[in-house]
Scaffold this active site. Sequence first.
Site, mmCIF file in Angstrom:
data_model
loop_
_atom_site.group_PDB
_atom_site.id
_atom_site.type_symbol
_atom_site.label_atom_id
_atom_site.label_comp_id
_atom_site.label_asym_id
_atom_site.label_seq_id
_atom_site.Cartn_x
_atom_site.Cartn_y
_atom_site.Cartn_z
ATOM 1 N N HIS A 1 0.832 -1.206 0.000
ATOM 2 C CA HIS A 1 0.000 0.000 0.000
ATOM 3 C C HIS A 1 0.869 1.259 0.000
ATOM 4 C CE1 HIS A 1 -3.430 -2.568 0.723
ATOM 5 N NE2 HIS A 1 -4.243 -1.533 0.822
ATOM 6 N N HIS B 1 1.254 -3.764 9.223
ATOM 7 C CA HIS B 1 2.633 -3.632 8.756
ATOM 8 C C HIS B 1 3.518 -3.133 9.884
ATOM 9 C CE1 HIS B 1 2.805 -4.530 4.504
ATOM 10 N NE2 HIS B 1 1.720 -3.818 4.269
#
Length: 249
Positions: free
Chosen positions: A161, A210
């Site tokens: 992303h 993440h």
Amino acid sequence: MKASLSSGRPVIGHASAIWRRLRLNEIGPLGALLTLSTLGWAFFYLADEVGEGSTAALDRKILLSLRNPADLSDPIGPRWLEETMRDITGLGSVFTIVFVTAAVASYLALTRKHRVALLVIAAVGGGEIVSTVLKLFYHRPRPDLVPHGMEVFTASFPSGHAMMSAIAYLTLAILLARLNPERRVKALVLVIGVATTLLVGVSRVYLGVHWPSDVLAGWCVGAAWAALCWFVALQLQRSGEVEAPDPPP
């Protein structure tokens, strides 16, 4: 008085033309290559540090600082903030990136900038391939320190992303800024591109999907790819392969 003013216009116009040529042929390419080399080095340095485990302590500290100590499944802040972060992280999803890229490319094609439209598609499509290859190569597991705020399906390093938002939004911002001669428009487009990229990366850490080092690595690769696309666009524009910016009024 009128004669002096009119005689000064060619001098000003000549100086402006020289400055534009310098930006196109000297300053722009050098800046793009310097950015590319610096961010490329930063990514490989960070990847090496992650492989050695040097970032583990800081990653854990930052991730835990964004959670309620009494309940690690609860991100800090009000409930609406968590929902907002989910909305923001969607800006870096594959669907959104494809949609935005297609929309911008369609606009460029309709305004008769067909080659720039093809460059946009190639830049974002190539970036997606790079992102996939890097994830498969490093294959870092997702964080298991805190519960995830949403479903994830791929490896963790680098953040797809963060990387794709940098590739798409920075590349689009740079190319669109190149097509408009007004400085205010250039600044607005670049600020929006940078802000969107940063917000998407922060949202990934906030949602616990993440490690911070994943996001930082994604930013480095994405921005490096955008710099490479900037360099290519400058070279193609100089050779006349892509359309030059519209002349100022």
